[in-house]
Structures are given as structure tokens and as C-alpha cells.
Design a protein around this motif. Structure first.
Motif, short mmCIF file in Angstrom:
data_model
loop_
_atom_site.label_atom_id
_atom_site.label_comp_id
_atom_site.label_asym_id
_atom_site.label_seq_id
_atom_site.Cartn_x
_atom_site.Cartn_y
_atom_site.Cartn_z
N LEU A 220 6.55 -41.82 -3.96
CA LEU A 220 7.18 -42.07 -5.26
C LEU A 220 6.19 -42.69 -6.24
O LEU A 220 5.44 -43.59 -5.89
CB LEU A 220 8.37 -43.02 -5.07
CG LEU A 220 9.09 -43.50 -6.33
CD1 LEU A 220 9.89 -42.36 -6.96
CD2 LEU A 220 10.01 -44.69 -6.00
N LEU A 221 6.23 -42.23 -7.50
CA LEU A 221 5.53 -42.87 -8.60
C LEU A 221 6.52 -43.79 -9.30
O LEU A 221 7.51 -43.33 -9.87
CB LEU A 221 5.01 -41.85 -9.61
CG LEU A 221 3.75 -41.05 -9.29
CD1 LEU A 221 3.93 -40.21 -8.03
CD2 LEU A 221 3.39 -40.15 -10.47
N GLU A 222 6.27 -45.09 -9.28
CA GLU A 222 7.20 -46.04 -9.93
C GLU A 222 6.53 -47.40 -10.08
O GLU A 222 6.32 -48.08 -9.07
CB GLU A 222 8.48 -46.17 -9.11
CG GLU A 222 9.46 -47.23 -9.58
CD GLU A 222 10.00 -47.00 -11.00
OE1 GLU A 222 10.39 -47.97 -11.62
OE2 GLU A 222 9.98 -45.85 -11.48
N PRO A 223 6.18 -47.79 -11.30
CA PRO A 223 6.30 -47.06 -12.57
C PRO A 223 4.95 -46.48 -12.99
O PRO A 223 3.92 -46.80 -12.41
CB PRO A 223 6.71 -48.17 -13.52
CG PRO A 223 5.93 -49.36 -13.02
CD PRO A 223 5.86 -49.21 -11.51
N MET A 224 4.95 -45.63 -14.03
CA MET A 224 3.74 -45.14 -14.67
C MET A 224 3.83 -45.44 -16.15
O MET A 224 4.87 -45.20 -16.77
CB MET A 224 3.57 -43.63 -14.45
CG MET A 224 2.23 -43.06 -14.96
SD MET A 224 2.16 -42.77 -16.75
CE MET A 224 3.13 -41.27 -16.89
N GLY A 225 2.77 -45.96 -16.72
CA GLY A 225 2.79 -46.26 -18.14
C GLY A 225 1.41 -46.11 -18.77
O GLY A 225 0.39 -46.29 -18.11
N VAL A 226 1.39 -45.77 -20.06
CA VAL A 226 0.17 -45.67 -20.85
C VAL A 226 0.20 -46.74 -21.93
O VAL A 226 1.21 -46.89 -22.63
CB VAL A 226 0.02 -44.26 -21.47
CG1 VAL A 226 -1.26 -44.19 -22.32
CG2 VAL A 226 0.00 -43.19 -20.40
N HIS A 227 -0.87 -47.48 -22.05
CA HIS A 227 -1.02 -48.53 -23.07
C HIS A 227 -0.66 -47.94 -24.44
O HIS A 227 -1.13 -46.87 -24.82
CB HIS A 227 -2.47 -49.01 -23.05
CG HIS A 227 -2.73 -50.24 -23.85
ND1 HIS A 227 -2.50 -50.33 -25.21
CD2 HIS A 227 -3.24 -51.45 -23.47
CE1 HIS A 227 -2.85 -51.53 -25.64
NE2 HIS A 227 -3.29 -52.23 -24.60
N ARG A 228 0.21 -48.63 -25.17
CA ARG A 228 0.70 -48.09 -26.43
C ARG A 228 -0.42 -47.84 -27.43
O ARG A 228 -0.25 -47.05 -28.38
CB ARG A 228 1.77 -49.02 -27.02
CG ARG A 228 1.31 -50.41 -27.36
CD ARG A 228 2.45 -51.26 -27.96
NE ARG A 228 3.54 -51.44 -27.04
CZ ARG A 228 3.61 -52.44 -26.15
NH1 ARG A 228 2.63 -53.32 -26.05
NH2 ARG A 228 4.64 -52.56 -25.36
N GLY A 229 -1.57 -48.48 -27.27
CA GLY A 229 -2.67 -48.27 -28.20
C GLY A 229 -3.55 -47.08 -27.86
O GLY A 229 -4.48 -46.76 -28.60
#
Length: 299
Positions: A220-229
Motif C-alpha cells: 500500500l502507498l499511504e500517504p503520498m504527497g508533493v510539496h505545494r511549492g
């Protein structure tokens, strides 16, 4: 035999994680994964235990629920018990009656495997379907391509970097390096990895945590995020490709992830990284003040 609703306590969480691992299968409907407990573990073992419910018959756990917040229960059911009407009726009784100590009064939601007896019985109780979610899966029997960014596997000395990217990726995130250490101390993290992607200037731009359920089972991938900048530059695809390679090295048969269907950007990112859509899922919810056919006392 009688079905028993239980709270495992911190000392019983290892058994719960173990059965959740056994229930993971590439051909099964989307349901609670041991990585979901692993991610919740950032709040500590005692908080995780307080959020877990089990349903057992003759000493065998048949269903596991995680209160992912006070009004949402995420449910997993043993594959050979998903059509067990006696279990389903007991589950629904415990879900609809607040005094059972599972869900409170008012608006509440349940995430349960689709096309099971539990879904049918909740519908009969007047529970509606909520907005759709899109599960996606990438088969890991073939080699995974190079990610396209420098990827670091985060250890304890770099927890602050992983936590900072999480906060920069999700509004309202409270993730800290202390919570990373709490998460990493839990049994699910023994088969997990945190990854951070960097740009050419060595800025941390994206992060993901991947959770294995053991060899031959979906990770499972949890969580994945990209820096808002740093969005819109391909870093989401890069970290997602890296996230597929990590469980592959741990022996996983596939990598899975689930996101709201309304988040078209996230769905597109996962598809660009080689994931394929699975049938949508929907939570069941009870409106605040709604009265189901059972009795007014259960509203």
C-alpha cells in the motif's frame, strides 16, 4: 458460535496486523490494509489500540475495524467470511447502535468491501452511498522503471525531512518527526519504507510511505504527497514510480493506492506512474438525525 466484539489493547495489535496481512489479495475488493494501521500508529500504540475493533468467533478474528477519526470506521472482513450473514448482521447491529461503542450518534460513515452482505444490510438500514473513491493498482511482476528524480530512503536521522514534506503537501497536517518515530516503532513499519524525492537543487519535493503486507501480497502507498511549492513538475510521478519499486523489492505482488475520484490530478499522476484504475468504491453513511428501520433509538 457467538460473535464477540472486542478491543484488542496495545498488546493485541500484533495479532490484528497479522490477520490483516493474511487477508490481502490482488483479486480481493478494496479493504483495510495493515499499512492503514501502520500510518495511524503515528499517534502511538495506545491511540491505535483505542481506535481498533475486532469481531471474533470461537477465538478467530473475522473482521477488523479502524476508527480513522471518531465518525469513520474502516472495515476489513476475512475473505471466507464476507458472505457470512450472521457475521454481517452482528457487524451492522454494532455499527448502527451507538451504545455498542463503535460509532457515535449523528452522521457517521463506514468503509467496507463492496458487494458484501454488510453493504446490503447497511443499505436496508437507510445508509446512503457517499462520494466515490478510485482504487488503483500496479502489477509488480515486471521491472519498474527509473523514477526520474533522486530518491532517498528515510531513516531515523532524516525523519524531520519526511515530516516537513508531509506538512508542506497536506493542509492542516500535524505530522512531526516525533510522530514519524512513533510510527516507525510499530510492527507494521518493519515491512515499510519512507521515501523522499529531491530536485536538482537538492530540495525535498515529494514523499511517500509504502507498506508491505508480505511476499506475494499487495503493498500500500499511504500517504503520498508533493510539496505545494513544487507541483506540476513531474515529482508526483517520480515519487510514485519509486513507491512501486520499494514494495517490489520487499516481495509485494502489486502496489495499490486509493484516492477520491474527484481528485483528478492524483488519479492522473498514479496512472502516469503505471497504475491502473480498479472499480470505484463508496463509503456508506448515515445522516445526522436519520432513523433507520431498526428503531428511533439507534439514530
Amino acid at each position: 458460535m457467538t460473535i464477540v466484539l472486542g478491543r484488542p489493547g496495545a498488546e493485541g495489535l500484533g495479532e490484528v496486523v497479522g490477520v490483516l496481512r493474511e487477508w490481502q489479495d490482488d483479486g480481493a475488493s478494496w479493504q483495510l490494509h495493515p499499512g492503514d494501521l501502520g500510518w495511524f500508529w503515528r499517534f502511538g500504540a495506545e491511540a491505535t489500540a483505542a481506535a481498533v475493533r475486532t469481531w471474533s468467533r470461537n477465538g478467530r478474528i473475522l473482521a477488523v475495524g479502524l476508527l480513522d477519526g471518531p465518525t469513520l470506521l474502516r472495515l476489513a472482513i476475512a475473505p471466507d467470511a464476507q458472505e457470512d450473514e450472521g457475521l454481517a448482521r452482528r457487524l451492522v447491529e454494532d455499527l448502527v447502535e451507538p451504545e455498542r461503542g463503535v460509532l457515535p450518534e449523528g452522521r457517521v460513515s463506514v468503509e467496507a468491501p463492496m458487494d458484501t452482505v454488510v453493504q446490503k444490510l447497511l443499505a436496508e438500514e437507510g445508509w446512503r452511498t457517499d462520494a466515490p473513491w478510485t482504487p488503483l493498482r500496479r502489477d509488480l511482476t515486471e521491472p519498474v522503471e527509473v523514477p526520474g528524480a533522486r530518491i532517498e530512503v528515510v531513516g531515523p536521522d532524516r525523519a524531520h525531512v519526511r515530516a516537513a514534506v508531509q506538512r508542506a503537501s497536506f493542509d492542516g497536517s500535524t505530522f512531526t518527526d516525533e510522530r514519524w518515530h512513533a510510527m516507525a516503532a510499530g510492527p507494521p513499519y518493519a515491512e515499510a519504507r519512507c521515501l523522499v524525492a529531491y530536485d536538482e537543487q537538492d530540495n525535498a519535493v515529494a514523499a511517500v510511505t509504502v507498506w508491505s503486507a508480505g511476499p506475494g501480497r499487495p503493498g500500500l502507498l499511504e500517504p503520498m504527497g508533493v510539496h505545494r511549492g513544487y507541483r506540476g513538475r513531474g515529482y508526483g510521478k517520480a515519487i510514485t514510480v519509486a513507491a512501486a519499486a520499494a514494495p517490489q523489492r520487499l516481495g509485494s505482488s502489486s502496489a495499490i493506492v486509493c484516492t477520491p475520484s474527484s481528485n483528478v490530478g492524483a488519479v492522473a499522476t498514479y496512472e502516469a506512474a503505471g497504475f491502473r484504475r480498479l472499480p470505484q468504491t463508496r463509503d456508506r453513511y448515515r445522516d445526522a438525525g436519520a432513523v433507520g428501520p431498526r428503531s428511533a433509538a439507534t439514530s
